[in-house]
Design a protein around this motif. Structure first.
Motif, mmCIF file in Angstrom:
data_model
loop_
_atom_site.group_PDB
_atom_site.id
_atom_site.type_symbol
_atom_site.label_atom_id
_atom_site.label_comp_id
_atom_site.label_asym_id
_atom_site.label_seq_id
_atom_site.Cartn_x
_atom_site.Cartn_y
_atom_site.Cartn_z
ATOM 1 N N ARG A 68 0.829 -1.206 0.000
ATOM 2 C CA ARG A 68 0.000 0.000 0.000
ATOM 3 C C ARG A 68 0.864 1.256 0.000
ATOM 4 N NH1 ARG A 68 -4.387 -0.600 4.709
ATOM 5 N NH2 ARG A 68 -2.545 -1.096 5.960
ATOM 6 N N GLN A 69 0.361 2.303 -0.626
ATOM 7 C CA GLN A 69 1.039 3.582 -0.612
ATOM 8 C C GLN A 69 0.350 4.502 0.394
ATOM 9 O OE1 GLN A 69 0.950 5.011 -4.634
ATOM 10 N NE2 GLN A 69 2.892 4.039 -5.156
ATOM 11 N N ALA A 70 1.154 5.275 1.089
ATOM 12 C CA ALA A 70 0.604 6.182 2.094
ATOM 13 C C ALA A 70 -0.216 7.278 1.425
ATOM 14 C CB ALA A 70 1.737 6.794 2.916
ATOM 15 N N TYR A 71 -1.312 7.646 2.054
ATOM 16 C CA TYR A 71 -2.113 8.759 1.563
ATOM 17 C C TYR A 71 -2.577 9.585 2.757
ATOM 18 C CZ TYR A 71 -6.275 6.169 3.051
ATOM 19 O OH TYR A 71 -7.208 5.492 3.790
ATOM 20 N N ALA A 72 -2.785 10.847 2.551
ATOM 21 C CA ALA A 72 -3.294 11.740 3.591
ATOM 22 C C ALA A 72 -3.782 13.022 2.937
ATOM 23 C CB ALA A 72 -2.218 12.055 4.633
ATOM 24 N N ILE A 73 -4.661 13.726 3.622
ATOM 25 C CA ILE A 73 -5.105 15.019 3.121
ATOM 26 C C ILE A 73 -4.039 16.072 3.465
ATOM 27 C CG2 ILE A 73 -7.530 14.414 3.402
ATOM 28 C CD1 ILE A 73 -7.516 16.245 5.895
ATOM 29 N N SER A 74 -4.142 17.227 2.847
ATOM 30 C CA SER A 74 -3.207 18.317 3.155
ATOM 31 C C SER A 74 -3.431 18.774 4.595
ATOM 32 C CB SER A 74 -3.424 19.480 2.196
ATOM 33 O OG SER A 74 -2.695 20.619 2.633
ATOM 34 N N ARG A 75 -2.349 19.091 5.248
ATOM 35 C CA ARG A 75 -2.464 19.543 6.646
ATOM 36 C C ARG A 75 -3.164 20.893 6.747
ATOM 37 N NH1 ARG A 75 1.569 23.112 8.169
ATOM 38 N NH2 ARG A 75 1.330 22.449 10.345
ATOM 39 N N GLN A 76 -3.329 21.602 5.619
ATOM 40 C CA GLN A 76 -4.020 22.888 5.619
ATOM 41 C C GLN A 76 -5.477 22.784 5.229
ATOM 42 O OE1 GLN A 76 -1.520 25.011 2.857
ATOM 43 N NE2 GLN A 76 -0.285 25.917 4.501
ATOM 44 N N MET A 124 -11.872 17.651 8.050
ATOM 45 C CA MET A 124 -12.495 16.376 8.388
ATOM 46 C C MET A 124 -12.180 16.028 9.844
ATOM 47 S SD MET A 124 -9.900 13.608 6.613
ATOM 48 C CE MET A 124 -10.660 12.200 7.393
ATOM 49 N N PHE A 125 -12.963 15.122 10.397
ATOM 50 C CA PHE A 125 -12.660 14.609 11.731
ATOM 51 C C PHE A 125 -11.442 13.691 11.653
ATOM 52 C CE2 PHE A 125 -13.083 10.937 14.563
ATOM 53 C CZ PHE A 125 -12.901 11.571 15.781
ATOM 54 N N ALA A 126 -10.518 13.819 12.576
ATOM 55 C CA ALA A 126 -9.305 13.002 12.640
ATOM 56 C C ALA A 126 -8.614 12.964 11.283
ATOM 57 C CB ALA A 126 -9.609 11.587 13.118
ATOM 58 N N PRO A 127 -8.032 14.085 10.834
ATOM 59 C CA PRO A 127 -7.415 14.118 9.501
ATOM 60 C C PRO A 127 -6.391 13.000 9.318
ATOM 61 C CG PRO A 127 -7.464 16.309 10.488
ATOM 62 C CD PRO A 127 -7.887 15.351 11.552
ATOM 63 N N THR A 128 -6.414 12.374 8.154
ATOM 64 C CA THR A 128 -5.503 11.261 7.873
ATOM 65 C C THR A 128 -4.061 11.750 7.822
ATOM 66 O OG1 THR A 128 -5.955 11.589 5.530
ATOM 67 C CG2 THR A 128 -7.201 9.875 6.654
ATOM 68 N N LYS A 129 -3.146 10.904 8.295
ATOM 69 C CA LYS A 129 -1.724 11.223 8.314
ATOM 70 C C LYS A 129 -0.949 10.136 7.566
ATOM 71 C CE LYS A 129 -2.504 14.699 11.106
ATOM 72 N NZ LYS A 129 -2.397 16.091 10.650
ATOM 73 N N ILE A 130 0.196 10.518 7.024
ATOM 74 C CA ILE A 130 0.969 9.534 6.272
ATOM 75 C C ILE A 130 1.721 8.588 7.191
ATOM 76 C CG2 ILE A 130 1.234 10.989 4.237
ATOM 77 C CD1 ILE A 130 4.095 11.589 5.254
ATOM 78 N N TRP A 131 1.784 8.889 8.489
ATOM 79 C CA TRP A 131 2.521 8.002 9.387
ATOM 80 C C TRP A 131 1.618 6.944 10.020
ATOM 81 C CZ3 TRP A 131 2.554 13.388 10.353
ATOM 82 C CH2 TRP A 131 1.652 13.847 11.318
ATOM 83 N N ARG A 132 0.503 6.670 9.390
ATOM 84 C CA ARG A 132 -0.316 5.539 9.799
ATOM 85 C C ARG A 132 0.482 4.231 9.657
ATOM 86 N NH1 ARG A 132 -5.972 4.535 6.736
ATOM 87 N NH2 ARG A 132 -6.268 6.690 7.411
ATOM 88 N N ARG A 133 0.134 3.215 10.406
ATOM 89 C CA ARG A 133 0.843 1.927 10.309
ATOM 90 C C ARG A 133 0.280 1.156 9.108
ATOM 91 N NH1 ARG A 133 1.160 -3.460 12.960
ATOM 92 N NH2 ARG A 133 -1.000 -3.228 13.612
#
Length: 361
Positions: free
Chosen positions: A52-60, A104-113
């Motif tokens: 899997r490739q990491a994905y996340a929304i922009s921190r802004q 969003m609630f609990a914004p996604t981060k790329i450092w998820r396991r």
């Protein structure tokens, strides 16, 4: 016993490029390994996460507004509100996950396991189980492969590595009747449902045969463009290819050299794997053993050895007597209290006398 089963491993026919039988080889010991679908599914689920490739929304995201809380004393919530005036957007809440155009609630981060570590022995166990299942025609057909015309499973082809052109590769599939499964996979191509169709994965199709080779002398280039056909070197057997979706029973076409090298890769019931082979370095690897060498429980129980020591069956056993309520059942009451009959009779006589006296009055 397990050693006797290993000593009596059957012979497997090796077919030529024209589909005729050319020789025989002994069935490798890995095909007698226990088939543990629970282990295969667990290992597949975790291994499948490792690409899997990491994905996340922009921190802004959701915070790109000019907004400030109005504070207390104005009888409104303290959520930040859009500054300015002259538009209905001004004064609206911002930033919060409950707000229009908020984050969003609990914004996604790329450092998820994202990835999962799986024990080496579990990975080897799952691979051995998937290989053992690929040698059972019932499981291969149950998985959906079209092998009704295939002469033998596992299918072993001699000189497969020297196939140089795709035309010859298709001829081999036709000669061994494996073309039916490849065509079935090719005809199953359909449009993917969902958003994935605009993300470079527009089509889906079923899996066809897996070609396993020992050395690439042109076999990879010959087979790689046939729809539904996958390839894999025997030194890097992949559970994701041997059991796609975690379901055992993949139809595998073996080259003779790859088939003969399985005993060195996985060992047999009598000897461990060859430590010099790829991915087998370190401690000796021994094939997993069956919990039961003979799963026919009825045959075990009725065998002379077991029947000679078991206790003989009891005969003339008496059923437990049903307990009856003496307050409701007169016969049971009389067994417990024989005087109850006389007492009931006396009570009835007394009752009759009372009724007769009432009538006279």
């Amino acid at each position: 016993t397990g050693h006797a089963a290993m000593a009596s491993r059957p012979q497997v026919t090796v077919f030529g490029l024209d589909g005729a039988s050319a020789a025989t080889v002994k069935l490798p010991g890995v095909f007698t390994a226990p088939i543990r679908t629970d282990v295969v599914q667990f290992v597949h689920t975790n291994m499948n996460k490792n690409r899997r490739q990491a994905y996340a929304i922009s921190r802004q995201s959701g915070h790109q507004h000019s907004a400030e809380s109005w504070g207390t004393g104005r009888a409104v919530a303290r959520i930040p509100r859009i500054n300015g005036g002259g538009t209905r957007r001004s004064g609206q809440g911002a930033f919060g996950n409950q707000c229009t155009n908020g984050r969003m609630f609990a914004p996604t981060k790329i450092w998820r396991r994202w990835h999962r570590r799986v024990n080496k022995n579990q990975r080897r166990f799952a691979t051995a189980s998937a290989l053992a299942a690929s040698a059972l025609p019932a499981l291969v057909e149950a998985r959906g492969h079209a092998i009704s015309g295939v002469a033998q499973v596992p299918l072993v082809v001699d000189a497969l590595e020297s196939t140089a052109t795709t035309k010859k590769a298709v001829g081999i599939l036709k000669a061994t009747a494996a073309i039916d499964d490849a065509e079935k996979a090719a005809n199953s191509r359909k449009l993917r449902s969902g958003i994935g169709k605009i993300r470079n994965r527009r089509y889906q199709s079923r899996r066809g045969p897996l070609v396993v080779y020992a050395k690439n002398d042109g076999v990879y280039q010959a087979f790689r463009n046939i729809p539904g056909v996958d390839l894999c070197p025997v030194g890097a057997l992949n559970l994701l290819q041997l059991a796609p979706g975690g379901h055992v029973g993949r139809f595998v076409i073996w080259s003779k050299a790859a088939f003969e090298s399985l005993d060195d890769l996985f060992g047999t019931g009598r000897k461990a794997a060859n430590p010099s082979m790829k991915k087998r370095r370190g401690a000796d690897y021994v094939l997993p053993r069956h919990k039961m060498t003979n799963a026919d429980v009825a045959r075990l129980i009725n065998s002379d050895e077991v029947q000679a020591v078991v206790r003989p069956a009891k005969s003339g056993s008496r059923r437990a007597q049903l307990k009856k309520n003496p307050l409701k059942n007169l016969n049971v009451l009389l067994k417990l209290n024989p005087y109850a009959k006389t007492f009931k009779r006396q009570q009835s006589i007394i009752q009759e006398r009372k009724l007769a006296l009432k009538k006279k009055q």
